[in-house]
Design an enzyme around this catalytic site. Sequence first.
Site, PDB file in Angstrom:
ATOM      1  CG  HIS A  44       7.098 -24.572  13.417  1.00  0.00           C
ATOM      2  ND1 HIS A  44       6.962 -24.407  12.059  1.00  0.00           N
ATOM      3  CD2 HIS A  44       7.132 -23.329  13.950  1.00  0.00           C
ATOM      4  CE1 HIS A  44       6.929 -23.106  11.795  1.00  0.00           C
ATOM      5  NE2 HIS A  44       7.031 -22.442  12.915  1.00  0.00           N
ATOM      6  CG  ASP A  88       3.284 -18.560  17.011  1.00  0.00           C
ATOM      7  OD1 ASP A  88       2.955 -18.184  15.866  1.00  0.00           O
ATOM      8  OD2 ASP A  88       4.333 -18.199  17.576  1.00  0.00           O
ATOM      9  CE  LYS A 120       4.773 -18.917  12.360  1.00  0.00           C
ATOM     10  NZ  LYS A 120       5.493 -19.554  13.437  1.00  0.00           N
ATOM     11  CE  LYS A 146       6.419 -16.241  21.189  1.00  0.00           C
ATOM     12  NZ  LYS A 146       7.617 -16.253  20.312  1.00  0.00           N
ATOM     13  CE  LYS A 198      14.489 -23.915  11.317  1.00  0.00           C
ATOM     14  NZ  LYS A 198      15.512 -22.868  11.305  1.00  0.00           N
ATOM     15  CD  GLU A 216       9.741 -18.953  19.629  1.00  0.00           C
ATOM     16  OE1 GLU A 216       9.990 -18.222  18.658  1.00  0.00           O
ATOM     17  OE2 GLU A 216       8.626 -19.036  20.165  1.00  0.00           O
ATOM     18  NE  ARG A 221      -2.184  -0.532   3.504  1.00  0.00           N
ATOM     19  CZ  ARG A 221      -2.696  -1.045   4.619  1.00  0.00           C
ATOM     20  NH1 ARG A 221      -3.999  -1.075   4.807  1.00  0.00           N
ATOM     21  NH2 ARG A 221      -1.916  -1.526   5.562  1.00  0.00           N
ATOM     22  CG  ASP A 271       6.097 -25.716   9.117  1.00  0.00           C
ATOM     23  OD1 ASP A 271       7.122 -25.174   9.567  1.00  0.00           O
ATOM     24  OD2 ASP A 271       5.300 -26.362   9.816  1.00  0.00           O
ATOM     25  CG  HIS A 272      10.325 -21.167   8.932  1.00  0.00           C
ATOM     26  ND1 HIS A 272       9.245 -20.546   9.488  1.00  0.00           N
ATOM     27  CD2 HIS A 272      11.227 -21.332   9.914  1.00  0.00           C
ATOM     28  CE1 HIS A 272       9.488 -20.334  10.765  1.00  0.00           C
ATOM     29  NE2 HIS A 272      10.688 -20.796  11.057  1.00  0.00           N
TER      30      HIS A 272
HETATM   31  N1  LIG Z   1       8.189 -11.623   9.897  1.00  0.00           N
HETATM   32  C1  LIG Z   1       8.532 -12.884  10.016  1.00  0.00           C
HETATM   33  O1  LIG Z   1       9.663 -13.220  10.360  1.00  0.00           O
HETATM   34  C2  LIG Z   1       7.552 -13.974   9.742  1.00  0.00           C
HETATM   35  C3  LIG Z   1       7.926 -15.302   9.961  1.00  0.00           C
HETATM   36  C4  LIG Z   1       7.023 -16.319   9.650  1.00  0.00           C
HETATM   37  C5  LIG Z   1       5.788 -15.993   9.117  1.00  0.00           C
HETATM   38  N2  LIG Z   1       5.418 -14.702   8.937  1.00  0.00           N
HETATM   39  C6  LIG Z   1       4.123 -14.403   8.346  1.00  0.00           C
HETATM   40  O2  LIG Z   1       4.304 -13.670   7.163  1.00  0.00           O
HETATM   41  C7  LIG Z   1       3.256 -12.748   6.978  1.00  0.00           C
HETATM   42  C8  LIG Z   1       3.816 -11.358   6.821  1.00  0.00           C
HETATM   43  O3  LIG Z   1       4.558 -11.004   7.957  1.00  0.00           O
HETATM   44  P1  LIG Z   1       5.335  -9.618   8.123  1.00  0.00           P
HETATM   45  O4  LIG Z   1       6.023  -9.701   9.422  1.00  0.00           O
HETATM   46  O5  LIG Z   1       6.128  -9.315   6.923  1.00  0.00           O
HETATM   47  O6  LIG Z   1       4.125  -8.566   8.223  1.00  0.00           O
HETATM   48  P2  LIG Z   1       4.201  -6.980   8.222  1.00  0.00           P
HETATM   49  O7  LIG Z   1       5.587  -6.496   8.471  1.00  0.00           O
HETATM   50  O8  LIG Z   1       3.121  -6.509   9.104  1.00  0.00           O
HETATM   51  O9  LIG Z   1       3.840  -6.598   6.734  1.00  0.00           O
HETATM   52  C9  LIG Z   1       2.546  -6.602   6.239  1.00  0.00           C
HETATM   53  C10 LIG Z   1       2.550  -6.203   4.783  1.00  0.00           C
HETATM   54  O10 LIG Z   1       1.237  -6.277   4.246  1.00  0.00           O
HETATM   55  C11 LIG Z   1       0.914  -5.068   3.594  1.00  0.00           C
HETATM   56  N3  LIG Z   1      -0.515  -4.810   3.737  1.00  0.00           N
HETATM   57  C12 LIG Z   1      -1.295  -5.023   4.826  1.00  0.00           C
HETATM   58  N4  LIG Z   1      -2.571  -4.697   4.549  1.00  0.00           N
HETATM   59  C13 LIG Z   1      -2.583  -4.270   3.268  1.00  0.00           C
HETATM   60  C14 LIG Z   1      -3.616  -3.830   2.395  1.00  0.00           C
HETATM   61  N5  LIG Z   1      -4.891  -3.741   2.790  1.00  0.00           N
HETATM   62  N6  LIG Z   1      -3.296  -3.498   1.154  1.00  0.00           N
HETATM   63  C15 LIG Z   1      -2.013  -3.578   0.724  1.00  0.00           C
HETATM   64  N7  LIG Z   1      -0.997  -3.991   1.493  1.00  0.00           N
HETATM   65  C16 LIG Z   1      -1.295  -4.329   2.761  1.00  0.00           C
HETATM   66  C17 LIG Z   1       1.750  -4.030   4.265  1.00  0.00           C
HETATM   67  O11 LIG Z   1       1.930  -2.991   3.336  1.00  0.00           O
HETATM   68  P3  LIG Z   1       1.932  -1.435   3.766  1.00  0.00           P
HETATM   69  O12 LIG Z   1       2.620  -1.350   5.074  1.00  0.00           O
HETATM   70  O13 LIG Z   1       2.636  -0.792   2.640  1.00  0.00           O
HETATM   71  O14 LIG Z   1       0.494  -1.025   3.891  1.00  0.00           O
HETATM   72  C18 LIG Z   1       3.042  -4.802   4.518  1.00  0.00           C
HETATM   73  O15 LIG Z   1       3.798  -4.814   3.338  1.00  0.00           O
HETATM   74  C19 LIG Z   1       2.357 -12.932   8.158  1.00  0.00           C
HETATM   75  O16 LIG Z   1       1.347 -13.814   7.788  1.00  0.00           O
HETATM   76  C20 LIG Z   1       3.237 -13.536   9.210  1.00  0.00           C
HETATM   77  O17 LIG Z   1       2.532 -14.339  10.126  1.00  0.00           O
HETATM   78  C21 LIG Z   1       6.304 -13.687   9.233  1.00  0.00           C
END
Ligand SMILES: NC(=O)c1ccc[n+]([C@@H]2O[C@H](COP(=O)([O-])OP(=O)(O)OC[C@H]3O[C@@H](n4cnc5c(N)ncnc54)[C@H](OP(=O)(O)O)[C@@H]3O)[C@@H](O)[C@H]2O)c1
Lengths: 514, 381
Positions: A264, A259, A172, A364, A206, A240, A64, A201-202
């Site tokens: 996992h 979670d 996930k 955790k 591994k 963790e 966005r 599922d990362h």
């Molecule tokens: N982070 C990790 O290490 C990790 C690990 C395992 C799994 N996950 C999973 O991966 C997914 C993403 O995680 P994240 O940590 O990257 O999330 P995040 O940092 O909150 O990022 C969310 C993204 O979605 C976009 N977004 C949200 N609502 C939107 C909308 N209505 N229209 C357009 N864009 C929208 C945001 O864009 P804008 O900010 O530009 O609006 C941002 O790019 C989740 O399902 C999470 O559970 C994450």
Amino acid sequence: MTDTAILDNPLRAGLRLGRAPEPCTMVIFGATGDLTSRKLVPALYNLAREHRLPAGFSVVGFARRDWSDDYFRQELLDGINANSRSGAADPALWESFAQGISYHRSDFTNPEGYASLAERLNQIDEQRGTGGNRVFYLATPPDSYHDIIQNLGTHGLNHAPGNGWTRIIVEKPFGHDLESARALNQQLLSVFSEDQIYRIDHYLGKETVQNILVFRFGNGIFEPIWSRRYVDHVQITVAESIGVEDRGGYYDHSGATRDMIQNHLMQLLSLVAMEPPVAYDANAVRDEKVKVMRAIQPIAPEQLDNCTVRGQYTAGSVAGKPVQGYHSEKGVTPDSHTETYVALKLAIESWRWAGVPFYLRTGKCLPRRVSEIAVQFKAAPLMLFANGPTSDIEANALSIKIQPDEGITLKFNSKVPGQASQIRPVTMDFRYGTSFGVASPEAYERLLLDCLVGDGTLFTRRDEVETSWALLTPLLQAWQAGQGQPPQPYEAGTWGPHAADELLARDGRAWRRL
Amino acid sequence: MTLTSPNPVDIAAIERELTQLWKEAAEPGTTNHAVTRALTLNLVAVAPDSFSANRMTEVVMGLTRTHPNRTILVTANPAGPESRMEAWVQANCQLVAPGAPQVCGEQVSIEASGASVAQVPSLVLSLLVPELPVVLWWPGHSPFESPLFQRAQSLVDRVIVDSADFAHPERDLRRMAELNQSSTYVMSDLNWARLTLWRELVAQFFDSRGLLPHLFRLDKVVIDYERDPRQPANRAQALLLAGWLASRLGWTPLDNSVSLEGDLVRIHMRRPAPTVGPQAMRLVTIELHPAPVVEDSMDSLAAVRLSATDGVQASFVVERTDDPACARTKADLAGMTPIARIVRATQREETDLLATELRLLSRDRTFDETLRMAGVFARGM
Ligand SMILES: NC(=O)c1ccc[n+]([C@@H]2O[C@H](COP(=O)([O-])OP(=O)(O)OC[C@H]3O[C@@H](n4cnc5c(N)ncnc54)[C@H](OP(=O)(O)O)[C@@H]3O)[C@@H](O)[C@H]2O)c1
């Protein structure tokens, strides 16, 4: 496993790099988020660096924020420089890789964004030779999945033009309970077919996790003892050391069972316990995983306190640093009953495992970050050596370490050299880093490449997700209804509540000290 | 510790010495780290001279990380005036990660000169660790001509040479191709391992379904090889690359297919018919062009250009850039935007090349077919 281009390209024969994907475009939904810059793009860059990606490979970031292509590229480059296992990016390589990266600004709910995305993808096919091949990566909060999937469907993006392929990767969490997981599957399957869907599922990316199957079925000596006859019990730990950090609001609606256990730990359990597959291919392996998961006996409500323990961390300190209690974390309701620790005792009703308990624990703010699977063998049936009672001699244990160092250790007893016959446990150690002298690739690298070449073996199939939720949802509901003991407090930096130790002590066993 | 004995060298003494070595290494206090003795193969390394012997010892040490082994390093000088043989042992240990046990292999070095050289094969035979594969690593300019090589052949499971070192590349390539067909052991060439990246990058063009058909239309290949005017030309690597393309694509050499104009080599071939009919038979030319030598480049090739000139013009190029650690690939098809990119192309250490070859246990069919074709080209030169 099937990639026609590789079969047809005669120059591929005997090439040691092995599998290579066709040129394609990856569209990342949620491209301005944390996952994209911390994991996905560094993984893609490293694949490109190691010549694993074809020329023309392209990335379109969808989110966005009002970013330009250049700004987006710079953010990704910063992400690589901070997070890539190969260190800072090489300028010439990055420049070439970045030519294929662009940013597409739209809200997920806006249909026009998808119409223009379709146009953009066609353009890329023409300019970069990507031949209509696409991967959509849902790196977004789960509440956006619905809009994205629906819009991809209405705009015909579920099928590529020409003879290209289209795949979709789902992060996930996959659902919140059985009902929501089913609903998500139904929606996905109304737009895509199962072989287009890659549920990530990362943990499965591994190296040691993949090695479980090789270890079990590639060696003749382990499988014969891998059963109730020789195995006393199995312990699976995913510990963790961090708390909820800034994800308190999300975590408070989720908890350790959703979670970690649902995905996992259930994956690890099924790999350790499954029967040999008829072939090493995506469906044969997953058939067996589902079968063993189905054989897990559901925990009856009256068994809750015998088979489960929940915990919640209180203020303490982890690795010398003070940590606040769960209830004081940002985003957490002060009287929250969400578990940050859970231990389960599961029984698998099969010929192989009847009577062998599987103890699972995850939490955790535990003392260390460590994941391992330990197969604890029965003690020698008879004490032959005159140095005390049987109980002094430790039983053999085989532990498969997944984190932080990947490796396998076998503990056995040996005589201490000298005249007296003293016995001491010693370990035989195999470590990935040491034995192969190469750094294991990041889990995301492996999984992204697998998806690009169309190999779903290390992704979760629909029935796996649903079977796992079917097992855990009644538990979650019972807890929700106030049945069983509430989460027990444990001090941050300790190995969970006392009740968890009692869970094993009742059976005359103890958790491994990790 | 050196065991110099008048003749013959005492095997029992060498084995005793090795045992002592391990005992010392395992004693607490000698090092801060536990030691793991691990052996996966016997590596018989033959050094052309003592300078190379030192370099090869370094390479073997590096190999310990991935392929701990018993190395028997032989430096033989049959032309030496006095008949002499010396042997000594050492452990090669590598710390793989801080705190992890060291992994150690062991090395027996043998220096022989004069008539004693004839005793080397029997000495080596008695020093091999049983039940482990025996690999003969023979860098240097003329392995196949040496009587020692002829004797050693029967002991080994695998022979590793480096055609970049060959004194008479065409002759030796031919010889290598013959031996590879007739021998019981597996033949490997480190120069072939150096080609892996070139092969990978060329193959990648045709992983794209849209470009694959053009692979079967190629009619011209130009390979630029480094030519150092101060030395005799070594086109072994270029010939292997040409041999690879020709054997993979089913091209067959015409009679008198090879022509030379100074440093320029032309090979004329016939391509199988993509279709039946009047157009069916097509000719293909492979040219090897000399190019200036570049320091620190990853190997002795500068570029490979594949093209289809009859009908739709198509060209596929992999070439070095000004930065020796990078290469550029470019696919250009009439009516399409050209697709170019930069890739990493760093020099690979000898240890790494050797490790790559050792990882492969069975015969490399692609190499066998490549070598046979390269041998045919070499015969015409
Ligand atoms: N982070 C990790 O290490 C990790 C690990 C395992 C799994 N996950 C999973 O991966 C997914 C993403 O995680 P994240 O940590 O990257 O999330 P995040 O940092 O909150 O990022 C969310 C993204 O979605 C976009 N977004 C949200 N609502 C939107 C909308 N209505 N229209 C357009 N864009 C929208 C945001 O864009 P804008 O900010 O530009 O609006 C941002 O790019 C989740 O399902 C999470 O559970 C994450």
